[in-house]
Design a protein around this motif. Sequence first.
Motif, PDB file in Angstrom:
ATOM      1  N   ALA A 101       0.840  -1.202   0.000  1.00  0.00           N
ATOM      2  CA  ALA A 101       0.000   0.000   0.000  1.00  0.00           C
ATOM      3  C   ALA A 101       0.874   1.250   0.000  1.00  0.00           C
ATOM      4  N   ALA A 102       1.981   1.214   0.747  1.00  0.00           N
ATOM      5  CA  ALA A 102       2.902   2.356   0.771  1.00  0.00           C
ATOM      6  C   ALA A 102       3.544   2.561  -0.595  1.00  0.00           C
ATOM      7  N   ARG A 103       3.906   1.463  -1.264  1.00  0.00           N
ATOM      8  CA  ARG A 103       4.482   1.597  -2.613  1.00  0.00           C
ATOM      9  C   ARG A 103       3.447   2.165  -3.581  1.00  0.00           C
ATOM     10  N   ASN A 104       2.204   1.731  -3.460  1.00  0.00           N
ATOM     11  CA  ASN A 104       1.140   2.281  -4.313  1.00  0.00           C
ATOM     12  C   ASN A 104       0.974   3.776  -4.091  1.00  0.00           C
ATOM     13  N   CYS A 105       1.151   4.222  -2.855  1.00  0.00           N
ATOM     14  CA  CYS A 105       1.080   5.653  -2.556  1.00  0.00           C
ATOM     15  C   CYS A 105       2.134   6.400  -3.361  1.00  0.00           C
ATOM     16  N   GLY A 106       3.331   5.857  -3.414  1.00  0.00           N
ATOM     17  CA  GLY A 106       4.385   6.476  -4.205  1.00  0.00           C
ATOM     18  C   GLY A 106       4.106   6.427  -5.693  1.00  0.00           C
ATOM     19  N   ILE A 107       3.567   5.299  -6.153  1.00  0.00           N
ATOM     20  CA  ILE A 107       3.242   5.159  -7.580  1.00  0.00           C
ATOM     21  C   ILE A 107       2.213   6.203  -8.006  1.00  0.00           C
ATOM     22  N   ARG A 108       1.199   6.407  -7.173  1.00  0.00           N
ATOM     23  CA  ARG A 108       0.148   7.391  -7.503  1.00  0.00           C
ATOM     24  C   ARG A 108       0.689   8.815  -7.547  1.00  0.00           C
ATOM     25  N   ALA A 109       1.777   9.064  -6.822  1.00  0.00           N
ATOM     26  CA  ALA A 109       2.275  10.432  -6.677  1.00  0.00           C
ATOM     27  C   ALA A 109       3.220  10.856  -7.796  1.00  0.00           C
ATOM     28  N   VAL A 208      -1.659  -3.656 -16.064  1.00  0.00           N
ATOM     29  CA  VAL A 208      -2.080  -4.718 -15.141  1.00  0.00           C
ATOM     30  C   VAL A 208      -2.492  -4.200 -13.770  1.00  0.00           C
ATOM     31  N   GLY A 209      -2.254  -2.929 -13.477  1.00  0.00           N
ATOM     32  CA  GLY A 209      -2.564  -2.397 -12.159  1.00  0.00           C
ATOM     33  C   GLY A 209      -1.338  -2.398 -11.254  1.00  0.00           C
ATOM     34  N   SER A 210      -1.480  -1.771 -10.095  1.00  0.00           N
ATOM     35  CA  SER A 210      -0.376  -1.669  -9.134  1.00  0.00           C
ATOM     36  C   SER A 210      -0.363  -2.898  -8.229  1.00  0.00           C
ATOM     37  N   PHE A 211       0.274  -2.761  -7.073  1.00  0.00           N
ATOM     38  CA  PHE A 211       0.317  -3.853  -6.102  1.00  0.00           C
ATOM     39  C   PHE A 211      -1.074  -4.085  -5.502  1.00  0.00           C
ATOM     40  N   ARG A 212      -1.304  -5.286  -5.029  1.00  0.00           N
ATOM     41  CA  ARG A 212      -2.504  -5.558  -4.230  1.00  0.00           C
ATOM     42  C   ARG A 212      -2.244  -4.949  -2.851  1.00  0.00           C
ATOM     43  N   PRO A 213      -2.940  -3.861  -2.488  1.00  0.00           N
ATOM     44  CA  PRO A 213      -2.564  -3.103  -1.286  1.00  0.00           C
ATOM     45  C   PRO A 213      -2.781  -3.854   0.023  1.00  0.00           C
ATOM     46  N   TRP A 214      -3.695  -4.838   0.038  1.00  0.00           N
ATOM     47  CA  TRP A 214      -3.987  -5.538   1.282  1.00  0.00           C
ATOM     48  C   TRP A 214      -3.107  -6.761   1.483  1.00  0.00           C
ATOM     49  N   LEU A 215      -2.288  -7.090   0.511  1.00  0.00           N
ATOM     50  CA  LEU A 215      -1.333  -8.176   0.709  1.00  0.00           C
ATOM     51  C   LEU A 215      -0.249  -7.729   1.698  1.00  0.00           C
ATOM     52  N   THR A 216       0.216  -8.641   2.511  1.00  0.00           N
ATOM     53  CA  THR A 216       1.295  -8.325   3.435  1.00  0.00           C
ATOM     54  C   THR A 216       2.592  -9.035   3.055  1.00  0.00           C
ATOM     55  N   THR A 217       2.533  -9.962   2.117  1.00  0.00           N
ATOM     56  CA  THR A 217       3.716 -10.646   1.614  1.00  0.00           C
ATOM     57  C   THR A 217       3.358 -11.300   0.282  1.00  0.00           C
ATOM     58  N   PRO A 348      -6.698 -13.297   2.765  1.00  0.00           N
ATOM     59  CA  PRO A 348      -7.874 -12.468   3.051  1.00  0.00           C
ATOM     60  C   PRO A 348      -8.576 -12.071   1.749  1.00  0.00           C
ATOM     61  N   GLU A 349      -9.874 -12.019   1.777  1.00  0.00           N
ATOM     62  CA  GLU A 349     -10.617 -11.706   0.563  1.00  0.00           C
ATOM     63  C   GLU A 349     -10.239 -10.329   0.024  1.00  0.00           C
ATOM     64  N   MET A 350      -9.986  -9.370   0.923  1.00  0.00           N
ATOM     65  CA  MET A 350      -9.603  -8.021   0.483  1.00  0.00           C
ATOM     66  C   MET A 350      -8.294  -8.034  -0.284  1.00  0.00           C
ATOM     67  N   ALA A 351      -7.438  -9.024   0.004  1.00  0.00           N
ATOM     68  CA  ALA A 351      -6.114  -9.060  -0.630  1.00  0.00           C
ATOM     69  C   ALA A 351      -6.189  -9.425  -2.101  1.00  0.00           C
ATOM     70  N   ARG A 352      -7.350  -9.828  -2.579  1.00  0.00           N
ATOM     71  CA  ARG A 352      -7.507 -10.114  -4.009  1.00  0.00           C
ATOM     72  C   ARG A 352      -7.643  -8.830  -4.832  1.00  0.00           C
ATOM     73  N   HIS A 353      -7.909  -7.736  -4.165  1.00  0.00           N
ATOM     74  CA  HIS A 353      -8.123  -6.466  -4.863  1.00  0.00           C
ATOM     75  C   HIS A 353      -6.823  -5.941  -5.453  1.00  0.00           C
ATOM     76  N   ILE A 354      -6.880  -5.552  -6.723  1.00  0.00           N
ATOM     77  CA  ILE A 354      -5.740  -4.944  -7.419  1.00  0.00           C
ATOM     78  C   ILE A 354      -6.034  -3.462  -7.619  1.00  0.00           C
ATOM     79  N   GLU A 355      -5.123  -2.613  -7.187  1.00  0.00           N
ATOM     80  CA  GLU A 355      -5.337  -1.169  -7.344  1.00  0.00           C
ATOM     81  C   GLU A 355      -5.003  -0.753  -8.768  1.00  0.00           C
ATOM     82  N   PRO A 356      -5.974  -0.231  -9.515  1.00  0.00           N
ATOM     83  CA  PRO A 356      -5.701   0.181 -10.900  1.00  0.00           C
ATOM     84  C   PRO A 356      -4.844   1.432 -10.938  1.00  0.00           C
ATOM     85  N   LEU A 357      -4.134   1.589 -12.041  1.00  0.00           N
ATOM     86  CA  LEU A 357      -3.308   2.779 -12.236  1.00  0.00           C
ATOM     87  C   LEU A 357      -3.750   3.474 -13.500  1.00  0.00           C
ATOM     88  N   PRO A 358      -4.311   4.683 -13.402  1.00  0.00           N
ATOM     89  CA  PRO A 358      -4.750   5.401 -14.602  1.00  0.00           C
ATOM     90  C   PRO A 358      -3.586   5.689 -15.534  1.00  0.00           C
TER      91      PRO A 358
END
Length: 366
Positions: A101-109, A208-217, A348-358
């Motif tokens: 999730a932290a890496r996705n924050c950087g990617i979005r910025a 393909v989208g960014s990292f799955r933000p809810w994954l922990t490993t 976790p079911e939430m960990a299947r979510h992939i954060e899209p990148l515009p």
Amino acid sequence: MKFYCLCAMETVSLPESDLTSLPTVSVIVPIYNGEADLPELIQCLQAQRYPTDRVEYLLVDNGSRDRTSELLQSILHSLSLTQDNIRVRVLSETQIQSSYAARNCGIRATSSEILAFTDADCRPQPDWLLHLVQPFVQKVGQPEIDPEINLEIGVVAGEILPLSGNTLLERYADRHEILSQRHTLSHSFYSYGQTANLAVRRQALEQVGSFRPWLTTGGDADLCWRIQQTGSWQLQYAEQAIVQHRHRSTCRELRHQWMRYGRSNRYLHELYGVTLEQSLTAREVVYRLGRWLVKEIPLVCRQSLSQQNTSRLNASRLQTWIDSMLDTPIGLLCRYWRTVGQQQTKLPEMARHIEPLPVAAPARNL
């Protein structure tokens, strides 16, 4: 899945014209309770030989509970008072406690063409970024596309070498090259690189989208696999793009590391159906310990006695003797912890979510 190896020179020497045409890069570093590592990390980033007008460093605080936030602000202030024109931005990700999730924050910025990743406890070598980016800009004889850009390379993995360590567990990890990318690059499903030393083309993430933000490993494998599964991108290994990383030095740290490996195996199994690592059984433990007692220990003792009288055994030789004696028990512990991590977790079911990148226009200047 094959990967391609780039064995570069130890020092990159490019003409000035080539340096100015390098792609824009954002180096993204997730940080959680990193106050002890930040000073050395900043020194390593300041020493990078990549053109300063083509790179920015995004330090993402992931809800640290120590003095990380205070130190980051102090670093920004110090850099503003010096002649160093390194560009550093401090970001914050507090909604999700996950390095991805932290890496996705950087990617979005950022809209840089290349996104490079390392960790706060890593020490990139001065030519690290030049070597890591080099595969993206190789001339590949495709002038109809762009003679300067290799559009087939979507991911580049550099090498991870250990920082010097003196503890028993650090020496064990060093002997077995626990951190080396060679293990992940040889994965039977698809090659992948660890985010301690990885670079990704932004266009691949837009696809393909960014990292799955809810994954922990396991998020590094997941991202590399999604990119390669498109059929449009290759992964390349840049052996001379080196970061150094500390091995775990305590039983608690080693246990956490190997249980995390086990959880990663489980998550990737549920996401992709890849084969789980073979669990350690009681029968195997009995066999391995019996072999250790009956064969390995006597062999080590005989070798020590034949080389030098034990009364004259110096510290270095004694250390080697101890390492050899305890190699098997430590290895069994690591496998046990990995088995526990693999068996006691579920994706976790939430960990299947992939954060899209515009899709964004690439940044030619930072």
